[in-house]
Design a protein around this motif. Structure first.
Motif, PDB file in Angstrom:
ATOM      1  N   ARG A 124       0.843  -1.200   0.000  1.00  0.00           N
ATOM      2  CA  ARG A 124       0.000   0.000   0.000  1.00  0.00           C
ATOM      3  C   ARG A 124       0.876   1.247   0.000  1.00  0.00           C
ATOM      4  NH1 ARG A 124      -3.803   1.305   4.918  1.00  0.00           N
ATOM      5  NH2 ARG A 124      -1.996   0.388   5.895  1.00  0.00           N
ATOM      6  N   PHE A 125       0.654   2.122  -0.945  1.00  0.00           N
ATOM      7  CA  PHE A 125       1.415   3.373  -0.990  1.00  0.00           C
ATOM      8  C   PHE A 125       0.732   4.401  -0.087  1.00  0.00           C
ATOM      9  CE2 PHE A 125       2.998   1.063  -4.534  1.00  0.00           C
ATOM     10  CZ  PHE A 125       4.298   1.493  -4.719  1.00  0.00           C
ATOM     11  N   THR A 126       1.498   5.420   0.306  1.00  0.00           N
ATOM     12  CA  THR A 126       1.007   6.374   1.322  1.00  0.00           C
ATOM     13  C   THR A 126      -0.351   6.963   0.954  1.00  0.00           C
ATOM     14  OG1 THR A 126       3.320   6.934   1.439  1.00  0.00           O
ATOM     15  CG2 THR A 126       1.850   8.254   2.793  1.00  0.00           C
ATOM     16  N   GLU A 127      -0.525   7.264  -0.346  1.00  0.00           N
ATOM     17  CA  GLU A 127      -1.780   7.938  -0.730  1.00  0.00           C
ATOM     18  C   GLU A 127      -2.958   6.961  -0.837  1.00  0.00           C
ATOM     19  OE1 GLU A 127       0.872   7.489  -2.524  1.00  0.00           O
ATOM     20  OE2 GLU A 127       0.406   6.903  -4.572  1.00  0.00           O
ATOM     21  N   GLU A 128      -2.715   5.671  -0.537  1.00  0.00           N
ATOM     22  CA  GLU A 128      -3.795   4.676  -0.697  1.00  0.00           C
ATOM     23  C   GLU A 128      -4.332   4.210   0.657  1.00  0.00           C
ATOM     24  OE1 GLU A 128      -2.799   2.057  -4.535  1.00  0.00           O
ATOM     25  OE2 GLU A 128      -1.300   1.830  -2.939  1.00  0.00           O
ATOM     26  N   SER A 129      -4.652   5.151   1.539  1.00  0.00           N
ATOM     27  CA  SER A 129      -5.041   4.741   2.890  1.00  0.00           C
ATOM     28  C   SER A 129      -6.323   3.912   2.880  1.00  0.00           C
ATOM     29  CB  SER A 129      -5.201   5.964   3.790  1.00  0.00           C
ATOM     30  OG  SER A 129      -6.079   6.854   3.161  1.00  0.00           O
ATOM     31  N   ASP A 130      -7.155   4.074   1.827  1.00  0.00           N
ATOM     32  CA  ASP A 130      -8.403   3.299   1.797  1.00  0.00           C
ATOM     33  C   ASP A 130      -8.312   2.102   0.848  1.00  0.00           C
ATOM     34  OD1 ASP A 130      -8.150   4.765  -0.459  1.00  0.00           O
ATOM     35  OD2 ASP A 130     -10.257   5.436  -0.539  1.00  0.00           O
ATOM     36  N   LYS A 131      -7.074   1.652   0.556  1.00  0.00           N
ATOM     37  CA  LYS A 131      -6.894   0.548  -0.400  1.00  0.00           C
ATOM     38  C   LYS A 131      -7.671  -0.692   0.067  1.00  0.00           C
ATOM     39  CE  LYS A 131      -3.370  -2.293  -2.613  1.00  0.00           C
ATOM     40  NZ  LYS A 131      -2.293  -2.142  -3.565  1.00  0.00           N
TER      41      LYS A 131
END
Ligand code: KG4
Ligand code: ZN
Length: 344
Positions: A124-131
């Motif tokens: 999970r990349f930082t900007e994908e908190s709702d992945k």
């Protein structure tokens, strides 16, 4: 164990030198350096790949640590790809990882490249908190340059290959057809790009009859070869005149062959959690076709972002994280394994 587990992942199985830093399942940095040195040879030259890895490994790791804002003393473990892949290339990443882990006195973790491709779905990349992650059990179609596998994934570290290619991999089929068409290596992205302007129904190629969940792609390469030779007899510039539609038709055939098996295995196992991974999962027609099938069959479909499709160390770092949680550490004597069959 620490609340924040920081893993350095190293991937050097083929022609990409990559290092990534993860904090738990979050990717803080993922640096991938390709190797242009192979372009003149129409494929990866193993000896040149090993040498290029040697030149790139230190700057790539340095860059990943800097981007992640992590010092090597903050690392909890080093994970590296043990195989499958090119032996010389694996040795470079493996020796570096071992040296670093021993020097820092931290755990070393061995990662199977194919398992890494599957677990890319949990990076999970930082900007994908709702992945959203696939729910277990799910089916992953892993399509790369060396492998085509249908994998039943029961948990992060419990997965089983339930179907695979009996000969060429799907990526290999793209690359070999591209070579017949005079396109540069790697051919998959070239075919993808040219196919966008063509008619995918213009030419028909046969689908192999392979029982069960297995695949075969070597027949397709041969039928494209004869198809081109026959047409060139009547029309010497047949390829130039019809390049876009040849690419679109071959791509469509490969995608249909993959999709047919995916549909049948999901019906057989009654699993609607479907994921794809590996370099060929970057293919725009595969992504489009499976998205349409997902609507038809009510699948939850998981398609990785592009940088997680092709070879990358983020997937190695995240696999390392899950193995560390389970205490699955490598002995520093572990050797690279070019074939590394099985999964874990
Ligand atoms: O997973 P990967 O980066 O390396 C291996 O583990 O083999 O996969 C590389 C393969 C190559 O065969 C390449 O042609 C193919 O993935 N590939 C594609 C695309 N991007 C990469 N094939 C079709 N369409 C693409 N867009
Ligand atoms: Zn790969």
């Amino acid at each position: 164990m620490n609340e924040n587990i920081i893993v350095l992942g190293i991937e050097s199985s083929c022609d990409d030198t990559s290092a990534a830093v993860s904090c738990n399942d979050n990717i803080l940095a993922n640096v991938v350096a390709g190797q242009s040195v192979h372009a003149d040879y129409g494929g990866v030259v193993p000896e040149l790949a090993s040498r290029a890895h040697l030149q790139k490994i230190v700057p790539v790791v340095d860059q990943a640590l800097r981007q992640a804002n992590v010092s090597k003393n903050d690392l909890s473990a080093v994970a590296f790809t043990t195989g499958p892949g090119l032996l010389g290339s694996l040795l470079v990443g493996g020796s570096f990882a071992k040296g670093l882990a021993v020097g820092l006195n931290i755990p070393l973790i061995s990662v199977n490249h194919m398992q890494g491709h599957v677990l890319a779905h949990f990076a999970r990349f930082t900007e994908e908190s709702d992945k959203k992650y696939p729910a277990f059990p799910f089916i992953c179609l892993t399509v790369s340059g060396g492998h085509t596998q249908l994998v039943l994934v029961r948990s992060h570290l419990n997965m089983e290959i339930i179907g695979e290619s009996l000969d060429d991999a799907a990526g290999e089929a793209f690359d070999k057809v591209a070579k017949l068409l005079g396109l540069p290596y790697p051919g998959g992205p070239q075919i993808d790009r040219l196919a966008a302007k063509g008619d995918k129904l213009k030419y028909l190629f046969p689908h192999p009859r392979v029982p069960g969940n297995n695949f075969s792609f070597s027949g397709l390469k041969t039928s494209v070869l004869y198809f081109l030779q026959n047409n060139q007899l009547a029309e010497p510039d047949f390829i130039e005149q019809n390049l876009y539609s040849i690419c679109a038709s071959v791509q469509h055939t490969i995608v249909e062959i993959l999709a047919e098996k995916l549909v049948s295995v999901s019906k057989e196992l009654k699993i609607n959690q479907i994921a794809i991974s590996g370099g060929v999962s970057a293919n725009s027609e595969l992504r489009r076709h499976l998205t349409a099938l997902a609507a038809e069959y009510k699948w939850d479909l998981f398609i990785p972002r592009l940088e997680l499709c092709t070879d990358n160390a983020a997937m190695v770092a995240v696999t390392g994280y899950y193995k560390l949680l389970e205490g699955q550490l490598a002995n520093p004597e572990v050797s690279p394994d070019a074939r590394f069959s099985g999964m874990v």
